[in-house]
Write a protein that holds these residues in place. Structure first.
Motif, short mmCIF file in Angstrom:
data_model
loop_
_atom_site.label_atom_id
_atom_site.label_comp_id
_atom_site.label_asym_id
_atom_site.label_seq_id
_atom_site.Cartn_x
_atom_site.Cartn_y
_atom_site.Cartn_z
N SER A 90 0.83 -1.20 0.00
CA SER A 90 0.00 0.00 0.00
C SER A 90 0.87 1.26 0.00
N MET A 136 -7.36 5.45 -4.90
CA MET A 136 -6.33 4.48 -4.55
C MET A 136 -5.53 4.93 -3.33
N SER A 181 -5.48 2.81 0.02
CA SER A 181 -4.18 2.33 0.49
C SER A 181 -3.90 2.79 1.91
N SER A 240 -13.24 0.73 -1.77
CA SER A 240 -13.33 -0.30 -2.81
C SER A 240 -14.64 -0.19 -3.57
N TYR A 264 -10.16 -5.88 -8.83
CA TYR A 264 -10.25 -5.08 -7.61
C TYR A 264 -11.41 -5.57 -6.73
N GLN A 284 -5.20 -7.48 1.32
CA GLN A 284 -5.90 -6.70 0.32
C GLN A 284 -4.99 -5.63 -0.29
N ASN A 320 -4.14 -5.21 -4.22
CA ASN A 320 -4.37 -3.92 -4.88
C ASN A 320 -3.12 -3.42 -5.59
#
Length: 435
Positions: A57, A80, A84, A140, A307, A338, A342
């Motif tokens: 992230s 994003m 993150s 998300s 995603y 996750q 991502n």
């Protein structure tokens, strides 16, 4: 500390409470002796995976921060960064595993990991974990809606920036922070759980209300209500993700079908060009652009699906019954990852776009350029097919650090003006003036 002090031996009620807790702890240790979360691997695995996710992230934020001077003007990039940051919160909480738990937690549970904290540190860990996953879930969903509005409904960038994005941001923050405070923190539901390696939502001791023993922490019946609420929220988010994905896939299928019919008509009847001398070369170029259009559309849809799958996959196992050892292993392994998934999707999109301008560029070289020189990569990743086609057609006369500065999109709502000096995202009906 969880257990009452043993100094006041004259208080019979307190002695009975301690005896009851001891009996319950023995029952818990027997019934959960095979719990994977209480073993050494049970705290080592989530520590490693959460650190990996945290770093992944952070890498996303690093790439976006170094993209260009207007790096945060792209809606995709803002989402994003938001997602993150939320993942970094939950990953940092998970990485501590049993450390923030009260020192006397092993009087009831049998964790292999050491505990040095207090009730407050355990609450902070659980609250940070829950806050992070809730905000990440909202971000998300916002990303899926952004894909849907961009690909299917052609909503302009101005509408998304002024209306959709702030609405989702406010709702995500409210839904992410209010329930963890008023429905769990105030009811003392952030406690250790013998089936998880970090502090989560549960009564203490685990199963105290079910076995007729008074709970030290947590209102009776509050845990069941909190878990029901979590079930409902995860199911609602999953359903919304599926609806968004279904609409996106249907749109892509329809466009592919129309493009195939157009190609078939062109091949059967031919096309009349303004200059017959260039008929053959123009037809070949249109054919290649049509094929690239289909390929790019499929790429966008594929990453949108990825995603959503990353969100559903990492949040699905924790809500299942963790009594099974296999489910326990899957939960503590995939729950923190996750951010890692991502990052894989985010970087793969960047690699795809950057290789459209230089087909000879290998994957490793493209990856190195993205990490070491993010400023040469386009600021937005949700590129419409016409944009990617423009990048391909201009690659012969421009380098990777200088992208076309003027084109018109006939398919989607957003344009991207990208070059080494900066980038900005514009609505489709706005065409930048040439100097």
């Amino acid at each position: 500390m969880y257990l009452p002090s043993s100094n006041n031996k004259t208080d019979n009620d307190q002695l009975f409470l301690i005896d009851d807790i001891r009996q319950l702890s023995e029952y818990i240790n027997i019934s959960t002796s095979a719990s994977f979360s209480q073993t050494r691997a049970g705290w080592v695995i989530p520590t490693v995976t959460s650190i990996i996710s945290f770093c992944a992230s952070a890498l996303i934020i690093y790439i976006i921060a170094r993209s260009d001077r207007n790096r945060y003007t792209a809606t995709y990039h803002r989402i994003m960064v938001f997602m993150s940051f939320a993942d970094m919160l939950s990953s940092s909480a998970i990485s501590l595993t049993t450390i923030p738990m009260p020192k006397d937690v092993n009087e009831v549970y049998n964790f292999d990991g050491k505990s040095y904290g207090t009730v407050v540190t355990c609450e902070i860990q659980a609250f940070t974990y829950v806050l992070g996953i809730r905000i990440s879930a909202g971000a998300s969903l916002c990303l899926s809606v952004y894909y849907l509005l961009t690909i299917r409904y052609h909503v302009s960038h101005e509408v998304i920036t002024r209306c959709v994005e702030p609405t989702f941001l406010v709702l995500t923050l409210l839904m992410g922070s209010i329930p963890p405070i008023f429905t769990t923190l105030t009811k003392q539901l952030y406690n250790p759980n013998p089936l998880m390696s970090w502090c989560v939502i549960d009564q203490f001791p685990h199963g105290c209300s079910d076995d007729g023993v008074g709970c030290i922490r947590g209102q009776e019946g509050a845990t069941a209500k909190a878990r029901t609420l979590i079930w409902f929220q995860v199911a609602a988010l999953t359903l919304l993700h599926v609806v968004c994905l279904g609409s996106i896939v249907a749109t892509a299928y329809t466009r592919d079908k129309k493009q195939a019919q157009k190609e078939l008509l062109r091949r059967e009847g031919g096309e009349v060009h303004h200059q017959e001398v260039e008929e053959e070369s123009d037809a070949s170029l249109q054919h290649n652009n049509g094929a690239n259009h289909i390929q790019d559309t499929r790429m966008i849809v594929k990453h949108a699906i990825m995603y959503s799958v990353a969100f559903i996959g990492t949040n699905f196992f924790p809500i299942l019954s963790p009594d099974s050892t296999i489910l326990a292993i899957l939960t503590i392994t995939f729950r923190p990852l996750q951010g890692f998934f991502n990052a894989l999707i985010f970087i793969s999109q960047k690699v795809y776009i950057i290789r459209q301008t230089d087909e000879d560029l290998t994957f490793c070289k493209a990856l190195n350029r993205i990490i070491m020189s993010p400023s040469v990569v386009p600021a937005i990743v949700i590129e419409l097919p016409s944009r990617l086609t423009a990048l391909r057609n201009a690659s012969a006369s421009s380098s990777i650090s200088s992208f076309p500065t003027r084109w018109k999109s006939s398919i989607g709502p957003s344009l991207v003006i990208s070059n080494s000096g900066g980038s900005k995202e514009l609505p489709a009906d706005h065409e930048p003036a040439l100097k």
